[in-house]
Enzyme design. Sequence first.
Site, PDB file in Angstrom:
ATOM      1  N   GLY A   5       0.843  -1.182   0.000  1.00 20.21           N
ATOM      2  CA  GLY A   5       0.000   0.000   0.000  1.00 20.21           C
ATOM      3  C   GLY A   5       0.877   1.230   0.000  1.00 20.21           C
ATOM      4  O   GLY A   5       1.873   1.293   0.728  1.00 20.21           O
TER       5      GLY A   5
ATOM      6  N   TYR B  85      -4.250  -8.080  -1.776  1.00 18.89           N
ATOM      7  CA  TYR B  85      -4.039  -8.189  -3.225  1.00 18.89           C
ATOM      8  C   TYR B  85      -2.927  -9.179  -3.532  1.00 18.89           C
ATOM      9  O   TYR B  85      -2.065  -9.462  -2.694  1.00 18.89           O
ATOM     10  CB  TYR B  85      -3.769  -6.822  -3.856  1.00 18.89           C
ATOM     11  CG  TYR B  85      -2.377  -6.246  -3.716  1.00 18.89           C
ATOM     12  CD1 TYR B  85      -1.470  -6.307  -4.771  1.00 18.89           C
ATOM     13  CD2 TYR B  85      -1.983  -5.572  -2.561  1.00 18.89           C
ATOM     14  CE1 TYR B  85      -0.217  -5.753  -4.675  1.00 18.89           C
ATOM     15  CE2 TYR B  85      -0.733  -4.998  -2.456  1.00 18.89           C
ATOM     16  CZ  TYR B  85       0.152  -5.089  -3.523  1.00 18.89           C
ATOM     17  OH  TYR B  85       1.396  -4.533  -3.419  1.00 18.89           O
TER      18      TYR B  85
ATOM     19  N   TYR C  40      -8.457  -7.241  -3.920  1.00 16.52           N
ATOM     20  CA  TYR C  40      -9.695  -7.590  -3.223  1.00 16.52           C
ATOM     21  C   TYR C  40      -9.875  -6.570  -2.102  1.00 16.52           C
ATOM     22  O   TYR C  40      -9.608  -6.831  -0.942  1.00 16.52           O
ATOM     23  CB  TYR C  40      -9.625  -9.013  -2.667  1.00 16.52           C
ATOM     24  CG  TYR C  40      -9.503 -10.071  -3.738  1.00 16.52           C
ATOM     25  CD1 TYR C  40     -10.633 -10.591  -4.363  1.00 16.52           C
ATOM     26  CD2 TYR C  40      -8.257 -10.537  -4.139  1.00 16.52           C
ATOM     27  CE1 TYR C  40     -10.526 -11.558  -5.362  1.00 16.52           C
ATOM     28  CE2 TYR C  40      -8.139 -11.501  -5.134  1.00 16.52           C
ATOM     29  CZ  TYR C  40      -9.279 -12.000  -5.744  1.00 16.52           C
ATOM     30  OH  TYR C  40      -9.165 -12.950  -6.737  1.00 16.52           O
TER      31      TYR C  40
ATOM     32  N   GLY D 272      11.758   8.772 -14.723  1.00 14.64           N
ATOM     33  CA  GLY D 272      12.119   7.386 -14.988  1.00 14.64           C
ATOM     34  C   GLY D 272      13.599   7.122 -14.807  1.00 14.64           C
ATOM     35  O   GLY D 272      14.240   7.611 -13.865  1.00 14.64           O
TER      36      GLY D 272
ATOM     37  N   ALA E 211      15.383  12.723 -11.816  1.00 15.76           N
ATOM     38  CA  ALA E 211      14.259  13.473 -11.257  1.00 15.76           C
ATOM     39  C   ALA E 211      14.654  14.929 -11.100  1.00 15.76           C
ATOM     40  O   ALA E 211      15.824  15.255 -10.870  1.00 15.76           O
ATOM     41  CB  ALA E 211      13.833  12.897  -9.907  1.00 15.76           C
TER      42      ALA E 211
ATOM     43  N   ALA F 223       9.257   1.273  -5.698  1.00 15.95           N
ATOM     44  CA  ALA F 223      10.322   2.261  -5.852  1.00 15.95           C
ATOM     45  C   ALA F 223       9.794   3.687  -5.735  1.00 15.95           C
ATOM     46  O   ALA F 223      10.459   4.558  -5.164  1.00 15.95           O
ATOM     47  CB  ALA F 223      11.030   2.068  -7.192  1.00 15.95           C
ATOM     48  N   GLY F 224       8.596   3.948  -6.285  1.00 17.86           N
ATOM     49  CA  GLY F 224       8.048   5.293  -6.206  1.00 17.86           C
ATOM     50  C   GLY F 224       7.756   5.717  -4.780  1.00 17.86           C
ATOM     51  O   GLY F 224       8.042   6.852  -4.385  1.00 17.86           O
ATOM     52  N   ASP F 225       7.198   4.797  -4.003  1.00 19.60           N
ATOM     53  CA  ASP F 225       6.926   5.093  -2.588  1.00 19.60           C
ATOM     54  C   ASP F 225       8.231   5.317  -1.831  1.00 19.60           C
ATOM     55  O   ASP F 225       8.334   6.213  -0.987  1.00 19.60           O
ATOM     56  CB  ASP F 225       6.148   3.944  -1.949  1.00 19.60           C
ATOM     57  CG  ASP F 225       4.820   3.689  -2.631  1.00 19.60           C
ATOM     58  OD1 ASP F 225       4.224   4.643  -3.161  1.00 19.60           O
ATOM     59  OD2 ASP F 225       4.378   2.525  -2.645  1.00 19.60           O
TER      60      ASP F 225
END
Length: 340
Positions: free
Chosen positions: A24, A80, A97, A219, A223, A253-255
């Site tokens: 999450g 999930y 779910y 990407g 950044a 990776a983004g989190d």
Amino acid sequence: MVTFLPSRPGRIADVPSFERGIGGAESNVVCALAAAGHRARWVSRVGADGFGDHLVEAIGRYGVDTSAVGRDPHRPTGIYFRTADDRDTDAHEVVYYRAGSAASAMSPDTVDHEALWSGRVLHLSGITPALSADCLALVRTLCDRGAGRRRSLVSFDVNHRPGLWREQGGAEVLLDLARGADIVFVGEDEAAAAWGVTGGTAAIREALPGPDVLVVKQGAHGATVLANDPATGRDTATFVPALHVDVVAPVGAGDAFAAGFLSATLRGLSAEHRLRHGHLMAAAALTVPGDLATPASRGHADALAALDPVGWETLRLGPGWTAADPTRATTVADEEVRTS
């Protein structure tokens, strides 16, 4: 949510078993921040079930304060399943779910607002408002600059997931929410897909003039952070190239990048070092199979972030790199972060 990681590559239909973990966007960020030595609190809702117990206990083991997590006796904890493939390929599958889950029933009336505003930063993502009308109402309230309860910097990761929005207009909702935040994370490709904004960081800044800090993820290129100078009203742009990483799994990776950037922000580091710490935290996530990784120690990360440009651009990180520092130690910081 509880996440189930496959025991081997292949279609979900063909994978014989899965390993339970936690996942999450917001919980990933809060766990990474706590592991990096910050005081952090997770504000959410889970079911009064075994999976809810698992999430609260597992996230708590990272050092996160879970006292503001509500337990819903009528709705289950979301789960999930995913495959081991890169989510950018056609082979990648994710099965959620969480319709009717405890988290999807969050609203302005079911969360502890005092807990939400008790930190220096409140981190949100664009996934939560997609879950239900009540969740959207909650995030709208938190991103409303005129609501009067705002005592923290609001950080917002756009996290555009078209499949989550049951009705049209999700992209416009995310744009509106992002305009109300103080710090915004958005991918260059994400801005193009969601809003049709192309033309690089300048075009994205034109679409998002409100946030004081706009972080544009580009990407594998790197950044850029655009930070507004209150004295001049103009942006200062800082670009840091991405690291060379031997990727194990391209999830989380983004989190992790957001967590690294926020960690350095709380420590008052420069724009360049905020981006570098974002890249380093992302590299930790990329070199483990799951969504979460133990970050490098603060001293180790600071040493890498202080490399000269040539050293940074030639640095290559692979599995196990975060544990390679012999001086690793746990440092408790006095900054606080809250996530919802």
